[in-house]
Design an enzyme around this catalytic site. Structure first.
Site, PDB file in Angstrom:
ATOM      1  N   HIS A 158      -2.116   7.664   6.977  1.00 28.12           N
ATOM      2  CA  HIS A 158      -1.145   8.565   6.338  1.00 28.12           C
ATOM      3  C   HIS A 158      -1.809   9.864   5.858  1.00 28.12           C
ATOM      4  CE1 HIS A 158       2.537   6.214   6.183  1.00 28.12           C
ATOM      5  NE2 HIS A 158       1.899   5.162   5.711  1.00 28.12           N
ATOM      6  N   HIS A 190      -4.096   1.505   8.065  1.00 31.29           N
ATOM      7  CA  HIS A 190      -2.697   1.963   8.033  1.00 31.29           C
ATOM      8  C   HIS A 190      -2.506   3.021   6.941  1.00 31.29           C
ATOM      9  CE1 HIS A 190       1.818   1.243   8.086  1.00 31.29           C
ATOM     10  NE2 HIS A 190       1.638   1.942   6.976  1.00 31.29           N
ATOM     11  N   GLU A 191      -2.983   2.716   5.723  1.00 35.54           N
ATOM     12  CA  GLU A 191      -2.769   3.646   4.604  1.00 35.54           C
ATOM     13  C   GLU A 191      -3.532   4.947   4.805  1.00 35.54           C
ATOM     14  OE1 GLU A 191      -0.397   3.235   2.686  1.00 35.54           O
ATOM     15  OE2 GLU A 191      -0.068   1.150   3.257  1.00 35.54           O
ATOM     16  N   GLN A 224       3.341   9.896   1.009  1.00 35.39           N
ATOM     17  CA  GLN A 224       4.602   9.138   1.011  1.00 35.39           C
ATOM     18  C   GLN A 224       5.455   9.411  -0.220  1.00 35.39           C
ATOM     19  OE1 GLN A 224       2.574   5.180   2.110  1.00 35.39           O
ATOM     20  NE2 GLN A 224       4.539   5.094   3.146  1.00 35.39           N
ATOM     21  N   GLY A 230       0.848  -1.188   0.000  1.00 38.60           N
ATOM     22  CA  GLY A 230       0.000   0.000   0.000  1.00 38.60           C
ATOM     23  C   GLY A 230       0.878   1.230   0.000  1.00 38.60           C
ATOM     24  N   CYS A 262       6.284  -0.030   7.248  1.00 33.61           N
ATOM     25  CA  CYS A 262       5.854   1.082   6.404  1.00 33.61           C
ATOM     26  C   CYS A 262       7.027   1.524   5.539  1.00 33.61           C
ATOM     27  CB  CYS A 262       5.402   2.231   7.301  1.00 33.61           C
ATOM     28  SG  CYS A 262       4.845   3.683   6.410  1.00 33.61           S
ATOM     29  N   LEU A 263       6.763   1.809   4.280  1.00 29.53           N
ATOM     30  CA  LEU A 263       7.836   2.250   3.378  1.00 29.53           C
ATOM     31  C   LEU A 263       8.491   3.541   3.887  1.00 29.53           C
ATOM     32  CD1 LEU A 263       6.155   1.673  -0.118  1.00 29.53           C
ATOM     33  CD2 LEU A 263       7.774   0.172   1.081  1.00 29.53           C
TER      34      LEU A 263
END
Ligand code: NI
Length: 189
Positions: free
Chosen positions: A145, A141-142, A50, A45, A99-100
């Site tokens: 952000h 989670h996404e 991000q 995701g 997470c990225l």
């Protein structure tokens, strides 16, 4: 085009993103770039902040998890302007998340297992649906952000203390990572 991933310490990750509007000109290009960036970094995701774009836009592809979660086979979604209601009466589940934007760190996060979401897709079609299980976790989670939150906000004070130095290193760019990242203040490296 693959974009650098904005990492911990970048202010764009800490503010509420703007609503996507129909006059946003490069929407399809942005979505294509987000997909490419996510696949190149082996994510499931990615949210627009991000890649440094403060918009309420998320892309999810959880197909790779189908071995463990058969219901996720083929599940890909573009989510714009989501409104999420967490079902506070649903059981909580604790699982490891990463997470990225927080490379090299994974921590247990406790979340409710059921949510209701209203959102718009990339063709401006409105949707409304209940989600549960792992997909509900990925969506939470996404979409966090988009409101300035990271999964590390939801871990215990003790765990936060234990990863403090790692986070400081990420913010300075002192982290080994297989994809291109963008730190806020590389001068402090
Ligand atoms: Ni994330």
């Amino acid at each position: 085009m693959t974009l650098p991933v904005y990492v911990y310490g970048q202010p764009v990750l800490r503010k509420e993103a703007e609503l996507v509007t129909k006059d946003y000109e490069n929407l399809s290009e942005l979505i294509a770039n987000m997909k490419e960036t996510m696949y190149a970094s082996n994510g499931i995701g990615i949210a627009a902040p991000q890649v440094g774009v403060s918009l309420k836009l998320v892309y999810i592809d959880v197909d790779v998890l189908k071995e463990d979660f058969p219901e996720l086979e083929g599940v890909k979604m573009v989510i714009m302007n989501p409104e999420i209601t967490v079902d506070e009466s649903s059981p909580t589940v604790t699982r490891e998340e990463g997470c990225l934007s927080v490379p090299g760190i994974s921590e247990n996060v406790t979340r409710h297992s059921k949510i209701h979401m209203k959102w718009t897709d990339e063709n401006w079609v409105e949707h409304e649906q209940d989600f549960e299980g792992y997909l509900a976790r990925v969506i939470q989670h996404e979409c966090d952000h988009l409101f300035g939150h990271l999964f590390i906000d939801w871990i215990s004070g003790i765990r936060k203390q234990l990863i403090r130095n790692k986070l400081a290193n990420i913010a300075k760019g002192n982290v080994r990572c297989s994809y291109k990242i963008k730190v806020h203040n590389p001068k402090r490296r």
